[in-house]
Design a protein around this motif. Structure first.
Motif, PDB file in Angstrom:
ATOM      1  N   TYR A  36      23.994 -48.160  31.708  1.00  0.00           N
ATOM      2  CA  TYR A  36      24.869 -48.329  30.562  1.00  0.00           C
ATOM      3  C   TYR A  36      26.068 -46.640  29.745  1.00  0.00           C
ATOM      4  N   ALA A  37      24.854 -45.800  29.263  1.00  0.00           N
ATOM      5  CA  ALA A  37      25.668 -44.435  28.513  1.00  0.00           C
ATOM      6  C   ALA A  37      25.403 -43.851  29.835  1.00  0.00           C
ATOM      7  N   VAL A  38      25.088 -43.245  30.966  1.00  0.00           N
ATOM      8  CA  VAL A  38      25.743 -42.790  32.272  1.00  0.00           C
ATOM      9  C   VAL A  38      26.761 -43.801  33.004  1.00  0.00           C
ATOM     10  N   ALA A  39      26.719 -44.802  33.128  1.00  0.00           N
ATOM     11  CA  ALA A  39      27.727 -45.271  34.152  1.00  0.00           C
ATOM     12  C   ALA A  39      28.628 -46.494  33.940  1.00  0.00           C
ATOM     13  N   GLY A  40      27.721 -47.027  32.324  1.00  0.00           N
ATOM     14  CA  GLY A  40      28.551 -48.265  32.159  1.00  0.00           C
ATOM     15  C   GLY A  40      29.888 -47.933  31.789  1.00  0.00           C
ATOM     16  N   TRP A  41      30.672 -49.673  31.804  1.00  0.00           N
ATOM     17  CA  TRP A  41      32.346 -49.224  31.606  1.00  0.00           C
ATOM     18  C   TRP A  41      31.787 -49.782  30.136  1.00  0.00           C
ATOM     19  N   LEU A  42      32.873 -49.943  29.332  1.00  0.00           N
ATOM     20  CA  LEU A  42      33.584 -51.166  28.538  1.00  0.00           C
ATOM     21  C   LEU A  42      34.686 -50.615  28.357  1.00  0.00           C
ATOM     22  N   THR A  43      35.332 -52.413  28.540  1.00  0.00           N
ATOM     23  CA  THR A  43      36.901 -52.588  28.192  1.00  0.00           C
ATOM     24  C   THR A  43      37.141 -53.062  26.653  1.00  0.00           C
ATOM     25  N   LYS A  44      37.740 -52.503  25.821  1.00  0.00           N
ATOM     26  CA  LYS A  44      37.949 -52.775  24.420  1.00  0.00           C
ATOM     27  C   LYS A  44      39.421 -52.587  24.110  1.00  0.00           C
ATOM     28  N   PRO A  45      39.861 -54.095  23.738  1.00  0.00           N
ATOM     29  CA  PRO A  45      41.136 -54.956  23.061  1.00  0.00           C
ATOM     30  C   PRO A  45      41.340 -53.838  21.641  1.00  0.00           C
ATOM     31  N   LEU A  46      42.109 -53.272  21.375  1.00  0.00           N
ATOM     32  CA  LEU A  46      42.780 -52.615  19.741  1.00  0.00           C
ATOM     33  C   LEU A  46      44.398 -53.107  19.574  1.00  0.00           C
ATOM     34  N   SER A  47      43.712 -54.024  18.712  1.00  0.00           N
ATOM     35  CA  SER A  47      44.759 -54.433  17.414  1.00  0.00           C
ATOM     36  C   SER A  47      45.428 -53.668  16.310  1.00  0.00           C
ATOM     37  N   GLY A  48      45.052 -52.695  15.845  1.00  0.00           N
ATOM     38  CA  GLY A  48      44.514 -51.561  14.914  1.00  0.00           C
ATOM     39  C   GLY A  48      43.503 -51.032  14.871  1.00  0.00           C
ATOM     40  N   PRO A  49      43.321 -50.203  13.422  1.00  0.00           N
ATOM     41  CA  PRO A  49      42.339 -49.419  13.979  1.00  0.00           C
ATOM     42  C   PRO A  49      40.980 -49.960  14.215  1.00  0.00           C
ATOM     43  N   ALA A  50      39.972 -49.164  14.688  1.00  0.00           N
ATOM     44  CA  ALA A  50      39.005 -49.905  15.662  1.00  0.00           C
ATOM     45  C   ALA A  50      37.601 -48.694  15.434  1.00  0.00           C
ATOM     46  N   ALA A  51      36.498 -49.066  15.381  1.00  0.00           N
ATOM     47  CA  ALA A  51      35.217 -47.915  15.785  1.00  0.00           C
ATOM     48  C   ALA A  51      34.219 -48.513  16.820  1.00  0.00           C
ATOM     49  N   LEU A  52      34.314 -47.909  17.178  1.00  0.00           N
ATOM     50  CA  LEU A  52      32.529 -48.183  18.172  1.00  0.00           C
ATOM     51  C   LEU A  52      31.262 -48.720  17.072  1.00  0.00           C
ATOM     52  N   SER A  53      30.996 -49.745  19.059  1.00  0.00           N
ATOM     53  CA  SER A  53      29.889 -50.248  17.539  1.00  0.00           C
ATOM     54  C   SER A  53      28.799 -50.144  18.134  1.00  0.00           C
ATOM     55  N   THR A  54      27.627 -49.616  17.161  1.00  0.00           N
ATOM     56  CA  THR A  54      26.437 -48.525  17.483  1.00  0.00           C
ATOM     57  C   THR A  54      25.525 -49.498  16.526  1.00  0.00           C
ATOM     58  N   ALA A  55      24.191 -49.968  17.666  1.00  0.00           N
ATOM     59  CA  ALA A  55      23.400 -50.734  17.202  1.00  0.00           C
ATOM     60  C   ALA A  55      21.554 -50.384  17.423  1.00  0.00           C
ATOM     61  N   ASN A  56      20.961 -50.060  16.882  1.00  0.00           N
ATOM     62  CA  ASN A  56      19.513 -49.523  18.297  1.00  0.00           C
ATOM     63  C   ASN A  56      19.081 -49.983  18.847  1.00  0.00           C
ATOM     64  N   ALA A  57      18.537 -51.306  18.318  1.00  0.00           N
ATOM     65  CA  ALA A  57      18.050 -52.059  19.051  1.00  0.00           C
ATOM     66  C   ALA A  57      18.357 -52.894  20.401  1.00  0.00           C
ATOM     67  N   GLY A  58      19.878 -52.660  20.245  1.00  0.00           N
ATOM     68  CA  GLY A  58      20.237 -53.747  21.035  1.00  0.00           C
ATOM     69  C   GLY A  58      21.462 -53.076  22.445  1.00  0.00           C
ATOM     70  N   ASP A  59      23.021 -53.728  22.539  1.00  0.00           N
ATOM     71  CA  ASP A  59      23.848 -53.124  22.770  1.00  0.00           C
ATOM     72  C   ASP A  59      24.299 -52.652  22.084  1.00  0.00           C
ATOM     73  N   ASP A  60      26.081 -51.773  22.094  1.00  0.00           N
ATOM     74  CA  ASP A  60      26.243 -51.267  21.487  1.00  0.00           C
ATOM     75  C   ASP A  60      27.654 -51.019  22.163  1.00  0.00           C
ATOM     76  N   GLU A  61      28.645 -50.832  21.708  1.00  0.00           N
ATOM     77  CA  GLU A  61      29.905 -49.984  22.958  1.00  0.00           C
ATOM     78  C   GLU A  61      30.157 -48.722  23.082  1.00  0.00           C
ATOM     79  N   ALA A  65      29.924 -45.087  28.707  1.00  0.00           N
ATOM     80  CA  ALA A  65      29.906 -43.439  28.951  1.00  0.00           C
ATOM     81  C   ALA A  65      31.478 -44.001  30.033  1.00  0.00           C
ATOM     82  N   MET A  66      32.609 -44.709  29.672  1.00  0.00           N
ATOM     83  CA  MET A  66      33.632 -44.971  30.321  1.00  0.00           C
ATOM     84  C   MET A  66      34.245 -45.919  29.222  1.00  0.00           C
ATOM     85  N   VAL A  67      35.129 -45.309  28.519  1.00  0.00           N
ATOM     86  CA  VAL A  67      36.280 -46.791  27.707  1.00  0.00           C
ATOM     87  C   VAL A  67      37.825 -46.979  28.595  1.00  0.00           C
ATOM     88  N   LYS A  68      37.388 -48.092  28.509  1.00  0.00           N
ATOM     89  CA  LYS A  68      39.292 -48.314  29.488  1.00  0.00           C
ATOM     90  C   LYS A  68      39.029 -49.234  27.710  1.00  0.00           C
TER      91      LYS A  68
END
Length: 196
Positions: A36-61, A65-68
């Motif tokens: 995911y870090a090398v070739a993963g794609w994230l589509t992130k809808p925005l409606s206001g200020p946002a932060a990309l999520s992080t998680a040590n053990a799990g999936d995170d935004e 590698a790529m964010v739309k």
């Protein structure tokens, strides 16, 4: 001693002798996160200020590698984690999206633009082009020599812009202008390739 986590991508770092009979499962989870870090794609809808999520053990935004970004008119501010990382960012919103770590320089991505951004954990930058997309950079360079404005276009069909170093005007093409045609065509082809 328990497992620890890599600082940038939050991969689980196994302690020697830990997780007997679970090691393969944990390794597979790390490999999925690496993919995911090398070739993963994230589509992130925005409606206001946002932060990309992080998680040590799990999936995170933030590991993507790529964010739309999608959403309304904005402007939007998106906070990315303060760790070294690069992203390919596509702004599919109707307004600008500014990326920040909360400290240092930021990068604003105009609607429709795609930029490669990097962060050292503080400042957010885009390699080359002074923080602009290639299209915007070429446009600013091409017209900065004439204060960003073309001479009036009415009545100048079939002419080209020429400058004397202080002002620009439309002029008809002459044979003397074709003396370095081959070089001019190469330069024009490169400018169009970069702009597109």
């Amino acid at each position: 001693m328990p497992s620890s986590w890599s600082p940038s991508l939050r991969f689980e770092l196994q302690f020697t002798g830990e997780n007997i009979n679970l090691w393969g499962e944990k390794l597979n989870a790390v490999l999925q996160h690496a993919d995911y870090a090398v070739a993963g794609w994230l589509t992130k809808p925005l409606s206001g200020p946002a932060a990309l999520s992080t998680a040590n053990a799990g999936d995170d935004e933030a590991r993507a590698a790529m964010v739309k970004f999608t959403g309304g008119a904005g402007p939007f501010t998106v906070t990315i984690p303060p760790v070294s990382k690069s992203y390919l960012v596509w702004n599919a919103c109707d307004g600008p999206v500014t990326l920040t770590t909360g400290a240092g320089a930021t990068v604003t991505v105009d609607p429709g633009d795609i930029l490669w951004i990097v962060t050292d954990g503080g400042a957010v930058k885009t390699p080359g082009y002074g923080g602009a997309s290639i299209k915007d950079w070429v446009s600013s360079v091409a017209w900065s020599y004439n204060a960003g404005a073309l001479p009036a276009q009415a009545g100048n069909a079939g002419k080209f812009v020429r400058t004397d170093g202080s002002s620009a005007s439309w002029q008809s093409l002459s044979t003397s202008d074709l003396s370095d045609y081959a070089g001019a065509v190469k330069g024009l082809a490169l400018a169009f390739a970069i702009a597109l």
